[in-house]
Design a protein around this motif. Structure first.
Motif, mmCIF file in Angstrom:
data_model
loop_
_atom_site.group_PDB
_atom_site.id
_atom_site.type_symbol
_atom_site.label_atom_id
_atom_site.label_comp_id
_atom_site.label_asym_id
_atom_site.label_seq_id
_atom_site.Cartn_x
_atom_site.Cartn_y
_atom_site.Cartn_z
ATOM 1 N N VAL A 89 0.841 -1.205 0.000
ATOM 2 C CA VAL A 89 0.000 0.000 0.000
ATOM 3 C C VAL A 89 0.873 1.251 0.000
ATOM 4 C CG1 VAL A 89 -1.632 1.342 1.386
ATOM 5 C CG2 VAL A 89 -2.042 -1.070 0.984
ATOM 6 N N ALA A 90 1.937 1.251 0.806
ATOM 7 C CA ALA A 90 2.838 2.409 0.847
ATOM 8 C C ALA A 90 3.502 2.635 -0.509
ATOM 9 C CB ALA A 90 3.896 2.211 1.932
ATOM 10 N N MET A 91 3.940 1.555 -1.142
ATOM 11 C CA MET A 91 4.554 1.685 -2.467
ATOM 12 C C MET A 91 3.537 2.182 -3.489
ATOM 13 S SD MET A 91 7.063 -1.706 -2.315
ATOM 14 C CE MET A 91 6.672 -2.203 -3.941
ATOM 15 N N SER A 92 2.296 1.719 -3.389
ATOM 16 C CA SER A 92 1.243 2.161 -4.310
ATOM 17 C C SER A 92 0.957 3.648 -4.152
ATOM 18 C CB SER A 92 -0.044 1.370 -4.067
ATOM 19 O OG SER A 92 0.155 0.007 -4.295
ATOM 20 N N PHE A 93 0.906 4.119 -2.909
ATOM 21 C CA PHE A 93 0.689 5.542 -2.673
ATOM 22 C C PHE A 93 1.818 6.372 -3.257
ATOM 23 C CE2 PHE A 93 -2.127 4.722 1.252
ATOM 24 C CZ PHE A 93 -3.253 4.724 0.468
ATOM 25 N N GLN A 94 3.062 5.921 -3.088
ATOM 26 C CA GLN A 94 4.203 6.642 -3.642
ATOM 27 C C GLN A 94 4.140 6.688 -5.172
ATOM 28 O OE1 GLN A 94 6.618 8.518 -2.234
ATOM 29 N NE2 GLN A 94 5.368 8.241 -0.407
ATOM 30 N N LEU A 95 3.726 5.579 -5.781
ATOM 31 C CA LEU A 95 3.583 5.564 -7.243
ATOM 32 C C LEU A 95 2.520 6.554 -7.697
ATOM 33 C CD1 LEU A 95 3.787 1.743 -7.994
ATOM 34 C CD2 LEU A 95 5.404 3.500 -8.725
ATOM 35 N N ARG A 96 1.405 6.603 -6.981
ATOM 36 C CA ARG A 96 0.319 7.529 -7.322
ATOM 37 C C ARG A 96 0.797 8.973 -7.190
ATOM 38 N NH1 ARG A 96 -4.066 7.409 -10.005
ATOM 39 N NH2 ARG A 96 -4.704 5.504 -9.013
ATOM 40 N N ILE A 97 1.526 9.289 -6.122
ATOM 41 C CA ILE A 97 2.046 10.648 -5.919
ATOM 42 C C ILE A 97 3.001 11.023 -7.040
ATOM 43 C CG2 ILE A 97 3.564 12.027 -4.428
ATOM 44 C CD1 ILE A 97 2.265 10.525 -2.044
ATOM 45 N N ARG A 98 3.918 10.122 -7.380
ATOM 46 C CA ARG A 98 4.871 10.412 -8.469
ATOM 47 C C ARG A 98 4.160 10.621 -9.794
ATOM 48 N NH1 ARG A 98 9.925 6.298 -7.583
ATOM 49 N NH2 ARG A 98 10.599 7.149 -5.593
ATOM 50 N N ARG A 99 3.145 9.817 -10.052
ATOM 51 C CA ARG A 99 2.407 9.949 -11.311
ATOM 52 C C ARG A 99 1.686 11.289 -11.374
ATOM 53 N NH1 ARG A 99 -2.394 5.922 -13.385
ATOM 54 N NH2 ARG A 99 -2.354 6.557 -15.553
ATOM 55 N N ASN A 100 1.057 11.688 -10.270
ATOM 56 C CA ASN A 100 0.352 12.968 -10.237
ATOM 57 C C ASN A 100 1.315 14.141 -10.384
ATOM 58 O OD1 ASN A 100 -2.106 11.712 -9.993
ATOM 59 N ND2 ASN A 100 -2.207 11.936 -7.775
ATOM 60 N N ARG A 101 2.476 14.058 -9.734
ATOM 61 C CA ARG A 101 3.469 15.130 -9.868
ATOM 62 C C ARG A 101 3.988 15.231 -11.294
ATOM 63 N NH1 ARG A 101 6.982 14.240 -4.387
ATOM 64 N NH2 ARG A 101 5.485 15.210 -2.970
ATOM 65 N N ALA A 102 4.211 14.097 -11.936
ATOM 66 C CA ALA A 102 4.698 14.106 -13.318
ATOM 67 C C ALA A 102 3.655 14.724 -14.249
ATOM 68 C CB ALA A 102 5.047 12.692 -13.769
ATOM 69 N N ARG A 103 2.395 14.390 -14.028
ATOM 70 C CA ARG A 103 1.335 14.970 -14.858
ATOM 71 C C ARG A 103 1.244 16.476 -14.659
ATOM 72 N NH1 ARG A 103 -3.773 10.807 -14.429
ATOM 73 N NH2 ARG A 103 -2.928 9.238 -15.843
ATOM 74 N N THR A 104 1.337 16.925 -13.414
ATOM 75 C CA THR A 104 1.280 18.361 -13.119
ATOM 76 C C THR A 104 2.453 19.085 -13.750
ATOM 77 O OG1 THR A 104 0.156 17.901 -11.042
ATOM 78 C CG2 THR A 104 1.183 20.064 -11.261
ATOM 79 N N TRP A 105 3.645 18.518 -13.627
ATOM 80 C CA TRP A 105 4.843 19.123 -14.197
ATOM 81 C C TRP A 105 4.732 19.212 -15.717
ATOM 82 C CZ3 TRP A 105 8.903 17.409 -17.362
ATOM 83 C CH2 TRP A 105 9.999 18.267 -17.420
ATOM 84 N N THR A 106 4.242 18.163 -16.357
ATOM 85 C CA THR A 106 4.065 18.157 -17.811
ATOM 86 C C THR A 106 3.038 19.202 -18.234
ATOM 87 O OG1 THR A 106 4.574 15.808 -17.872
ATOM 88 C CG2 THR A 106 3.495 16.717 -19.804
#
Length: 120
Positions: A89-106
């Motif tokens: 679950v912790a790894m999944s949350f980190q993946l979701r955060i990274r994905r959202n940050r990448a989308r925002t940055w793009t």
């Protein structure tokens, strides 16, 4: 991450089918993981599935749900089931955060490029 209500009956049915698997004396933990996370969580050749068994003596059974995602059944002693569940679950949350940050940055990069193009 957590099991949606619509998938609970499917998970129960699959868990009953897995009762014949050796070492399923305990209640099984079930996690729902989105399909795009599967490769990042368990590696290309599922080497982390084997690592979970080596570290915690739990088996992870991955069952795909067409059009939804993946059910991960954690089979083993209850303490290590919870440790494994927490880790996934912790790894999944980190993946979701990274994905959202990448989308925002793009999105910000594209907006600034469009603004620069229209101003010049």
């Amino acid at each position: 991450m957590f099991l949606p209500a619509s998938l609970r009956s499917l998970a129960l049915h699959s868990a009953q089918r897995l009762r014949g698997v050796r070492g399923t004396d305990h209640i099984q933990e079930v996690l729902y993981v989105e399909l795009w996370m599967l490769h990042a969580l368990f590696g290309q050749d599922e080497e982390r599935l084997t690592a979970f068994y080596g570290w915690f003596r739990v088996s992870l059974v991955v069952s795909a749900v067409p059009g939804c995602g993946v059910l991960v059944f954690i089979i083993g002693s209850p303490l290590y089931q919870y440790v494994s569940k927490f880790l996934i679950v912790a790894m999944s949350f980190q993946l979701r955060i990274r994905r959202n940050r990448a989308r925002t940055w793009t999105r910000q990069l594209l907006n600034s490029a469009r603004a620069w193009r229209h101003s010049g």
